[in-house]
Design a protein around this motif. Structure first.
Motif, short mmCIF file in Angstrom:
data_model
loop_
_atom_site.label_atom_id
_atom_site.label_comp_id
_atom_site.label_asym_id
_atom_site.label_seq_id
_atom_site.Cartn_x
_atom_site.Cartn_y
_atom_site.Cartn_z
N ASN A 56 29.17 29.08 68.77
CA ASN A 56 28.74 30.49 69.80
C ASN A 56 27.80 31.58 68.96
O ASN A 56 26.96 31.98 69.07
CB ASN A 56 30.11 31.21 70.29
N LYS A 87 20.80 37.04 78.99
CA LYS A 87 21.30 35.70 79.62
C LYS A 87 22.30 34.72 78.98
O LYS A 87 23.22 34.47 79.41
CB LYS A 87 20.13 35.00 80.26
N TYR A 88 21.70 34.33 77.86
CA TYR A 88 22.79 33.32 77.13
C TYR A 88 23.90 34.12 76.34
O TYR A 88 24.99 33.62 76.25
CB TYR A 88 21.83 32.78 76.07
N LYS A 90 25.42 36.55 77.73
CA LYS A 90 26.52 36.68 78.78
C LYS A 90 27.18 35.29 79.08
O LYS A 90 28.45 35.18 79.43
CB LYS A 90 25.79 36.94 80.10
N GLN A 91 26.25 34.21 79.00
CA GLN A 91 27.06 32.98 79.30
C GLN A 91 27.90 32.59 78.26
O GLN A 91 29.12 32.10 78.59
CB GLN A 91 26.04 31.87 79.28
N ASP A 94 30.97 34.78 78.97
CA ASP A 94 31.86 34.28 80.03
C ASP A 94 32.52 32.82 79.81
O ASP A 94 33.76 32.91 79.99
CB ASP A 94 30.92 33.59 81.24
N LYS A 95 32.05 32.07 78.92
CA LYS A 95 32.67 30.86 78.61
C LYS A 95 33.87 31.36 77.68
O LYS A 95 35.01 30.70 77.93
CB LYS A 95 31.65 29.99 77.57
#
Length: 109
Positions: A56, A87-88, A90-91, A94-95
């Motif tokens: 990450n 966008k990424y 946030k992904q 979230d993960k």
């Protein structure tokens, strides 16, 4: 081992939520974005040294470097770079959040 992964996940989750290490933000540097900010670059360098195996962190760092290159060349605007990074980011948040919830629910069983 599972505890270590959980602790790293929680630390990164907190880091990404509360410390907005972003790609580009208004008023961060004279040119208006983080790419030329030595403090932000050092934060990323410290993170990848501390968590060299965390994909990450590696992913966000690579994305940040690539977006800085593309905005510097004029391939995309700073706003477009912000949108892509956010966008990424946030992904990944979230993960991490889903993983944290999953780990917590498995502990309660």
């Amino acid at each position: 081992m599972k505890t270590k992964v959980f602790i790293i996940t929680v630390i990164l989750f907190i880091f990404f939520i509360f410390f907005d290490v972003g790609f580009a933000q208004d008023n961060k540097t004279d040119d208006g974005y983080y790419c030329n900010d030595k403090e932000t670059l050092q934060e990323y360098e410290d993170l990848i040294k501390k968590y060299p195996d965390d994909m990450n962190v590696q992913t966000l760092h690579a994305l940040w470097l690539g977006l800085c290159l593309k905005t510097g060349r004029g391939d995309i605007t700073i706003n477009q770079g912000n949108e892509i990074f956010d966008k990424y980011r946030k992904q990944i948040i979230d993960k991490l959040h889903k993983q944290k919830m999953k780990d917590e629910s498995s502990k309660s069983l």
